[in-house]
Enzyme design. Sequence first.
Site, PDB file in Angstrom:
ATOM      1  CD  GLN A  54      82.116-105.864 -18.839  1.00 55.09           C
ATOM      2  OE1 GLN A  54      82.773-105.752 -19.869  1.00 55.09           O
ATOM      3  NE2 GLN A  54      81.669-107.038 -18.409  1.00 55.09           N
ATOM      4  N   GLY A  56      83.220 -97.713 -18.819  1.00 57.91           N
ATOM      5  CA  GLY A  56      83.453 -96.491 -18.060  1.00 57.91           C
ATOM      6  C   GLY A  56      82.558 -95.338 -18.465  1.00 57.91           C
ATOM      7  CD  GLU A 122      83.951 -98.063 -23.814  1.00 55.95           C
ATOM      8  OE1 GLU A 122      82.773 -98.130 -24.184  1.00 55.95           O
ATOM      9  OE2 GLU A 122      84.277 -97.966 -22.617  1.00 55.95           O
ATOM     10  CG  HIS A 250      78.089-104.571 -26.365  1.00 54.29           C
ATOM     11  ND1 HIS A 250      79.228-105.203 -26.820  1.00 54.29           N
ATOM     12  CD2 HIS A 250      78.515-103.536 -25.604  1.00 54.29           C
ATOM     13  CE1 HIS A 250      80.294-104.573 -26.331  1.00 54.29           C
ATOM     14  NE2 HIS A 250      79.883-103.550 -25.588  1.00 54.29           N
ATOM     15  NE  ARG A 297      78.664-100.242 -27.581  1.00 52.56           N
ATOM     16  CZ  ARG A 297      78.504 -99.827 -26.355  1.00 52.56           C
ATOM     17  NH1 ARG A 297      77.306 -99.611 -25.883  1.00 52.56           N
ATOM     18  NH2 ARG A 297      79.548 -99.591 -25.608  1.00 52.56           N
ATOM     19  CG  HIS A 358      74.737-103.086 -24.289  1.00 52.44           C
ATOM     20  ND1 HIS A 358      75.209-103.782 -23.199  1.00 52.44           N
ATOM     21  CD2 HIS A 358      75.366-101.875 -24.263  1.00 52.44           C
ATOM     22  CE1 HIS A 358      76.093-103.033 -22.549  1.00 52.44           C
ATOM     23  NE2 HIS A 358      76.184-101.861 -23.159  1.00 52.44           N
ATOM     24  NE  ARG A 393      74.290 -96.335 -24.293  1.00 50.67           N
ATOM     25  CZ  ARG A 393      75.351 -96.992 -23.804  1.00 50.67           C
ATOM     26  NH1 ARG A 393      76.452 -96.330 -23.478  1.00 50.67           N
ATOM     27  NH2 ARG A 393      75.297 -98.287 -23.639  1.00 50.67           N
TER      28      ARG A 393
HETATM   29  P1  FAD Z   1      69.702 -98.710 -13.875  1.00 52.80           P
HETATM   30  O1  FAD Z   1      71.084 -98.637 -13.427  1.00 52.80           O
HETATM   31  O2  FAD Z   1      69.294 -99.915 -14.634  1.00 52.80           O
HETATM   32  O3  FAD Z   1      68.765 -98.580 -12.597  1.00 52.80           O
HETATM   33  C1  FAD Z   1      67.378 -98.773 -12.703  1.00 52.80           C
HETATM   34  C2  FAD Z   1      66.825 -98.938 -11.306  1.00 52.80           C
HETATM   35  O4  FAD Z   1      65.406 -98.920 -11.330  1.00 52.80           O
HETATM   36  C3  FAD Z   1      67.205-100.263 -10.648  1.00 52.80           C
HETATM   37  O5  FAD Z   1      67.530-100.001  -9.313  1.00 52.80           O
HETATM   38  C4  FAD Z   1      65.922-101.084 -10.734  1.00 52.80           C
HETATM   39  O6  FAD Z   1      65.819-102.068  -9.756  1.00 52.80           O
HETATM   40  C5  FAD Z   1      64.894 -99.987 -10.550  1.00 52.80           C
HETATM   41  N1  FAD Z   1      63.556-100.306 -11.058  1.00 52.80           N
HETATM   42  C6  FAD Z   1      63.200-100.672 -12.305  1.00 52.80           C
HETATM   43  N2  FAD Z   1      61.877-100.849 -12.374  1.00 52.80           N
HETATM   44  C7  FAD Z   1      61.377-100.591 -11.134  1.00 52.80           C
HETATM   45  C8  FAD Z   1      60.078-100.614 -10.566  1.00 52.80           C
HETATM   46  N3  FAD Z   1      58.989-100.977 -11.270  1.00 52.80           N
HETATM   47  N4  FAD Z   1      59.939-100.279  -9.260  1.00 52.80           N
HETATM   48  C9  FAD Z   1      61.009 -99.952  -8.487  1.00 52.80           C
HETATM   49  N5  FAD Z   1      62.272 -99.929  -8.991  1.00 52.80           N
HETATM   50  C10 FAD Z   1      62.449-100.235 -10.291  1.00 52.80           C
HETATM   51  N6  FAD Z   1      77.045 -97.446 -19.960  1.00 52.80           N
HETATM   52  C11 FAD Z   1      78.121 -96.641 -19.946  1.00 52.80           C
HETATM   53  O7  FAD Z   1      77.997 -95.423 -20.048  1.00 52.80           O
HETATM   54  N7  FAD Z   1      79.366 -97.166 -19.781  1.00 52.80           N
HETATM   55  C12 FAD Z   1      79.579 -98.503 -19.664  1.00 52.80           C
HETATM   56  O8  FAD Z   1      80.703 -98.937 -19.490  1.00 52.80           O
HETATM   57  C13 FAD Z   1      78.460 -99.371 -19.705  1.00 52.80           C
HETATM   58  N8  FAD Z   1      78.625-100.714 -19.614  1.00 52.80           N
HETATM   59  C14 FAD Z   1      77.518-101.510 -19.536  1.00 52.80           C
HETATM   60  C15 FAD Z   1      77.677-102.881 -19.337  1.00 52.80           C
HETATM   61  C16 FAD Z   1      76.563-103.689 -19.166  1.00 52.80           C
HETATM   62  C17 FAD Z   1      76.748-105.182 -18.947  1.00 52.80           C
HETATM   63  C18 FAD Z   1      75.267-103.129 -19.218  1.00 52.80           C
HETATM   64  C19 FAD Z   1      74.054-103.984 -19.027  1.00 52.80           C
HETATM   65  C20 FAD Z   1      75.104-101.774 -19.452  1.00 52.80           C
HETATM   66  C21 FAD Z   1      76.223-100.965 -19.616  1.00 52.80           C
HETATM   67  N9  FAD Z   1      76.085 -99.593 -19.829  1.00 52.80           N
HETATM   68  C22 FAD Z   1      77.188 -98.790 -19.834  1.00 52.80           C
HETATM   69  C23 FAD Z   1      74.769 -98.975 -19.846  1.00 52.80           C
HETATM   70  C24 FAD Z   1      74.509 -98.370 -18.472  1.00 52.80           C
HETATM   71  O9  FAD Z   1      74.993 -99.250 -17.482  1.00 52.80           O
HETATM   72  C25 FAD Z   1      73.053 -98.119 -18.212  1.00 52.80           C
HETATM   73  O10 FAD Z   1      72.450 -97.518 -19.307  1.00 52.80           O
HETATM   74  C26 FAD Z   1      72.921 -97.188 -17.008  1.00 52.80           C
HETATM   75  O11 FAD Z   1      73.578 -97.773 -15.914  1.00 52.80           O
HETATM   76  C27 FAD Z   1      71.467 -96.942 -16.695  1.00 52.80           C
HETATM   77  O12 FAD Z   1      71.397 -96.312 -15.437  1.00 52.80           O
HETATM   78  P2  FAD Z   1      69.962 -96.000 -14.833  1.00 52.80           P
HETATM   79  O13 FAD Z   1      70.187 -95.436 -13.485  1.00 52.80           O
HETATM   80  O14 FAD Z   1      69.171 -95.253 -15.810  1.00 52.80           O
HETATM   81  O15 FAD Z   1      69.277 -97.450 -14.731  1.00 52.80           O
HETATM   82  C1  SIN Z   2      81.263-101.717 -22.717  1.00 55.22           C
HETATM   83  O1  SIN Z   2      82.052-101.731 -21.773  1.00 55.22           O
HETATM   84  O2  SIN Z   2      81.513-102.216 -23.821  1.00 55.22           O
HETATM   85  C2  SIN Z   2      79.936-101.087 -22.527  1.00 55.22           C
HETATM   86  C3  SIN Z   2      80.065 -99.636 -22.668  1.00 55.22           C
HETATM   87  C4  SIN Z   2      78.728 -98.998 -22.864  1.00 55.22           C
HETATM   88  O3  SIN Z   2      77.696 -99.654 -22.879  1.00 55.22           O
HETATM   89  O4  SIN Z   2      78.721 -97.783 -23.040  1.00 55.22           O
END
Ligand code: FAD
Ligand code: SIN
Length: 527
Positions: A54, A56, A122, A250, A297, A358, A393
């Site tokens: 959400q 950014g 934030e 969170h 946080r 979170h 983080r």
């Molecule tokens: P993900 O985006 O989780 O992608 C993981 C991928 O791996 C997915 O496609 C999944 O299906 C795949 N996968 C997993 N296991 C397997 C498997 N065994 N086989 C095949 N595929 C698999 N961070 C910020 O910096 N800013 C924010 O504003 C923020 N807001 C957030 C709000 C929410 C509600 C949440 C939950 C998190 C937020 N975060 C935020 C944290 C951030 O979104 C995540 O840490 C980040 O997106 C992780 O990216 P990633 O590519 O590492 O993993």
């Molecule tokens: C949030 O929008 O509060 C999530 C941001 C983050 O996980 O970094």
Amino acid sequence: MNAEKKIQHTDFLVIGSGIAGLSFALKTAIQFPKARVVIVTKNEKNECNTKYAQGGIATVWDKTVDSFEQHIEDTLRAGDDICDEEVVKMVVKNAPARLQELINWGAQFDKLKDGSYSLGREGGHSQDRILHHKDITGAEIERALLEQVEQKENIDFYDFHYSIDLITEHQVKKKQIKRLEKITCFGAYVLDVKKNIVKTFSSKVTMLATGGNGQVYNTTTNPVIATGDGIAMAYRAKAEVSEVEFIQFHPTALFNPGEYPAFLISEAVRGEGAILRDFNGNRFMKKYDEREELASRDIVARAIDNELKMSGDPHVYLDCTHIAYDEFNKHFPNINEKCLSLGIDVRKDYIPVSPAQHYICGGVDVNKKAKTSIKNLYACGEVTRSGLHGANRLASNSLLEGIVFAHNAVENLSKRFHKINRPTNVPVWNDSGIVKNMEKILITHDRNEVKTIMSNYVGIVRSNERLLRAERRLKGLYEDNKRLYDHSELSVDLCELRNLITTAYLITQFSKNRKENKGGFYSADLV
Ligand code: FAD
Ligand code: SIN
């Protein structure tokens, strides 16, 4: 379970399609136009933590009011002095270039009337430095990246393909591998969920980008796919894993019993001035930190947890009534709509909130180039422990970590990819064995039990006794799961359960070994 007899050879195997996996795949496809890049992802292409982000992405965008030094300092402070300072500097200094790349790929961030970017604030940030797309930044980034990836002819994208295990000498030479031994990754075994067959992907380079493991807890903001598969797969393959005890809760998930996963009320709402209040309407954050609602946080989540334990109330409130409604609705339309759907009018009602799991700060160890301890296995994003986050983080540093390490991995590969040989002697998945097919309900029971154990004993506040209980119960679950795994038909549910138990156990073990309270780790016995 049948195995596909033909081995699929590829140059790059990317496991996961969030910001980390997609940006790595895209950059790799551009850097190596003649190479084949395969992405496997366990669910729909866009289902991942990234999609729900959400607030950014943090970056020093306007150097007239902000500086790298301040972003570095804020990250180190949030991480409670155990970040790797060199990594923090590298990431912060790389951030503007990586953000520009995302913008060039079509990701849109909100702008002010004068055309400059609207920068949000934030918790833990000393400056406004969060680029955002309303309150759905992650969905916008995921959209832009998917659009780019779909255009690349040298990328083959397989959705509903679940990676079961990494392939190393353990399968190729049929030998038991010890941790710290020289190990090489040759690809992965992947379950084609729709056809119900196991495919063997042999690959020169494997990128683990599988995200986090929020599903080990009862209350989490993470979608159901976040089951720690990457951490568990890497651990089984004997990769180095660390700092998994640092779980970030969170502070402000919407309190809405029955809704799972928990809906997030972004920290950016507190950045706009929202205030935390107890059931009597009193502010309480001053007792805990001079930065009050905008402390990092770990501090805010622990403060709320303490207030709830003292009062016995189920939640606290977030008061947005003093924020101009037009502004609120412009920046947070998604949150506003959610509140309205539950009869909460933020102009006059407080939003009920409580902490929820979170993020996992630790994971698979990687160096600055995103290399793991296993040769030709790279990792980036939430699955890793990169040294950026330390014990907690800093808000909006996670999406950033994903793109910076994906970039570094490609840079490193541009120097060494030509030297990597195509793996030989990779065996196809062994589908022999007796299958009795146990009742599926046992998997559901065990999954619920893991969540309950972790929420009760390995939550925001831990203790020696709680950790011992968790360890004992998880050992029992591990044994039960092993029997299930050996005697049941392979399924995503079963594999996820195995990984949930493994990561829960690792969090518990690392918690037992931590002898000092830091960031997201807090034991009542160490006060
Ligand atoms: P993900 O985006 O989780 O992608 C993981 C991928 O791996 C997915 O496609 C999944 O299906 C795949 N996968 C997993 N296991 C397997 C498997 N065994 N086989 C095949 N595929 C698999 N961070 C910020 O910096 N800013 C924010 O504003 C923020 N807001 C957030 C709000 C929410 C509600 C949440 C939950 C998190 C937020 N975060 C935020 C944290 C951030 O979104 C995540 O840490 C980040 O997106 C992780 O990216 P990633 O590519 O590492 O993993
Ligand atoms: C949030 O929008 O509060 C999530 C941001 C983050 O996980 O970094």
